[in-house]
Structure formats: C-alpha cells, structure tokens
Design an enzyme around this catalytic site. Sequence first.
Site, short mmCIF file in Angstrom:
data_model
loop_
_atom_site.label_atom_id
_atom_site.label_comp_id
_atom_site.label_asym_id
_atom_site.label_seq_id
_atom_site.Cartn_x
_atom_site.Cartn_y
_atom_site.Cartn_z
CB VAL A 1 41.73 47.80 49.69
CG1 VAL A 1 43.03 46.62 49.43
CG2 VAL A 1 42.27 48.84 49.85
CG HIS A 2 40.04 45.15 43.80
ND1 HIS A 2 40.17 46.35 43.46
CD2 HIS A 2 39.87 44.18 42.65
CE1 HIS A 2 40.60 46.41 42.11
NE2 HIS A 2 40.37 45.11 41.95
NE ARG A 3 44.85 46.52 40.58
CZ ARG A 3 44.65 46.01 39.25
NH1 ARG A 3 45.30 44.96 39.22
NH2 ARG A 3 43.97 46.86 38.35
#
Length: 380
Positions: free
Chosen positions: A217-219
């Site tokens: 999860v990074h956006r």
Amino acid sequence: MIKLLTIIGARPQIIKAAALSRAVKSDFKDRVKEKILHTGQHYDAAMSQVFFDELGIPQPDYNLGIGSGRHGEQTAKMISGIEEVILSEPFDGVVIYGDTNSTLAGAVAAVKQHIPVFHIEAGLRSFNMAMPEEINRIACDQISSILFAPTRTAMDNLRNEGFLDIETRFKNGKKRQVFNSGDIMYDNSIYFAKFSGRTKILERHSLQPNGYILATVHRDNNTDEPSRLESIFKALLHISNENNIAILLPIHPRTAKLMPGNLSAGLYEKIAHSKLKLVEPVSFLEMIELEKHAKLVMTDSGGVQKESFFFEKPCLILRPETEWVEIVTHGAGILADADFDKIVEGYKTLSEIDVTFPRLFGNGKAAHFILERIMAYSAE
C-alpha cells in the site's frame, strides 16, 4: 554507434532500466552507448540505491539529487537539470519509462531540444485525470517520437486516440512510430526469478510457500486519506484473523510515516499484535521471491499487479481502476478499491476460483525489440 540517455528517478524505473542496460551490454554494445541520469525523485537508499547494487545496473552518469517536493516544483527542477545534461553532450535519443514526474521532465526537456523521445510503457490509461500519473503518461505520449506499448490494450488506447493515424512529424520530418513491444518488466521477471531464491526472505520471516498473503500500500490517495487507509487495514486484519493467515506487508516509507496519524488508535494497536507482518522495504529479488510463493497478492501498485500475473498469482487491486485491465478482464484480478466489503469478498472469490495465466505481456524479449526499433529510427 548511437548514444542514448536513459532517465530514471523512481524505484520501478530503476528496475525497468536493468532490462535495457542488460540488452545493451549483451547484444548492442558495439551499436549503442547508454548513459543514465537519475533525477533523485526517490532518494531513500532502501528505495533506490539497493536496486543498482542488486540488479547490476550501471551507476548513473548523472544524479540530479532533486528529492521530493510539490509536483510543479519537483518537475521544474528536473526539466532544468536534464536540459543542462542534454546540452552538455550530444544524444541521439532520450529513453523514458512509465508515468512519473521524472518521465514527464525527461520528455519535455528532450523534445524542446529536438531530441527524439522513446517512451517505454506508452498507451496505458486509467481514465482518471485525478491521478498525477495519468496526466504524465498522456503528455509523454503526445511528445514522444516512438511509443512502445506493452500490451494489446495499450495499443488499442493509442489507436482510439488517433496515434496510429495522425501524421505527427518531428525534427527532420520524422514521423511518430507506435509498436506493441511487450512488457519490459516481463523480461526482468523471467531473468531475475532464477536468482530470487538466494535471498532467504521466506525463512527470515517464517513464511511457508502458499501460506501467506503479500500486500503493498503506497499510493497517496490511500495513504493520505484516513478513511481509505483505515478501511484497507481493517480488511487486511479481518482477512488475516478469519483465515488464520499471515499477511506480509513491506512498508513504504510514506505509508509508515502516515499510519500512526491516519489510522484509529484502536486499529493501530490491533495491527501491532496481529498476524500482519509489517517489514522494511524489500529488494527486487526479495519481492520476486515473495510474489512467487504467495497465496495471493493485494496491492495498489501497477507494477506488483503485473508481477503477480507473471508468477501466476491472483491479485486483489486496492484501487478503483487499473491501467492493466487485461488482468481484470481475464479474471486474474479484482478491483476492490479501499472498500472493506469488496476487499473481503474479493479475497474469498480469488481464493476459491481457478485462474489461468496466458501470455498477455509479450515474449520476454521487449528490450531487444525496443533497441532494434530505436536503431532503425536513428538510421532513417
């Protein structure tokens, strides 16, 4: 002999560049000279330098050291720095990858100096103009001399937008060219998969093959919005508890920084005492090893979506849309967004169905195809 300037700045671009650099070294060293410019968009050693070391990519000839900043500020600094480089020595073309600010900056700086731009991963579309990446990829396609589309869908997008019909011409009257090259990341996945077992990452985290979920999860639309981040981690925790399965999550620096403030105190405490394994960012070879042996992949990363398909793993996509629509239309992926119910139901569905993985991303020789086409274009 032609001379190319490869522009990189973000972790995925460093990895993609490995395939092209490897092809130059093995089969084009007497015909192509490559220089690498790193904008410094990702400057954390765990997110950048480790990939040069591990993948054997030549060290950058130029490093602008731009770092983070507002989109306009960051891109402007990159354009200025890249322009200085391309004015300092002659180049026959600039190679750009994907859809980052580094990609856009490289394209703008080069085209303003009438240097051909070769866009790898052209034609991708999410049709979501709220995504900075969508703006970047559309702009880059418009000003590139050769568009290398990785899939049939990307080619269809370019065809629908008129790229195959418009008589666009660049310096010396050269026309734009468009090709379905296959996906350069498939080249890398095939090549590096044979080395990934050396990492021992499964043993290090006490993971059994097909006995864990891999998640990323990074956006910013997920990390920066508390309700979305809460929903995603609540779903991960629920799936882990209900199915008694470990979830390994290599934590992006951005996500790690925002979790304490954007997750409720209760959920944050539960995560700390759960089967969710939050670990430091992993190397590319470690990521491949994790993807190869996961039961299922959950991600908001475009690259990880593809890699899960390469290694024949179902993928739950934590976004409302994807550029890699083939994965979804084929049934190997499900769009779950940041919706708790969709994530939980999507996991159940993907765990129960049989999925096939046909060759949708080329033959693993995209880098050679790209270099041959660049050579032909330069000889015109």
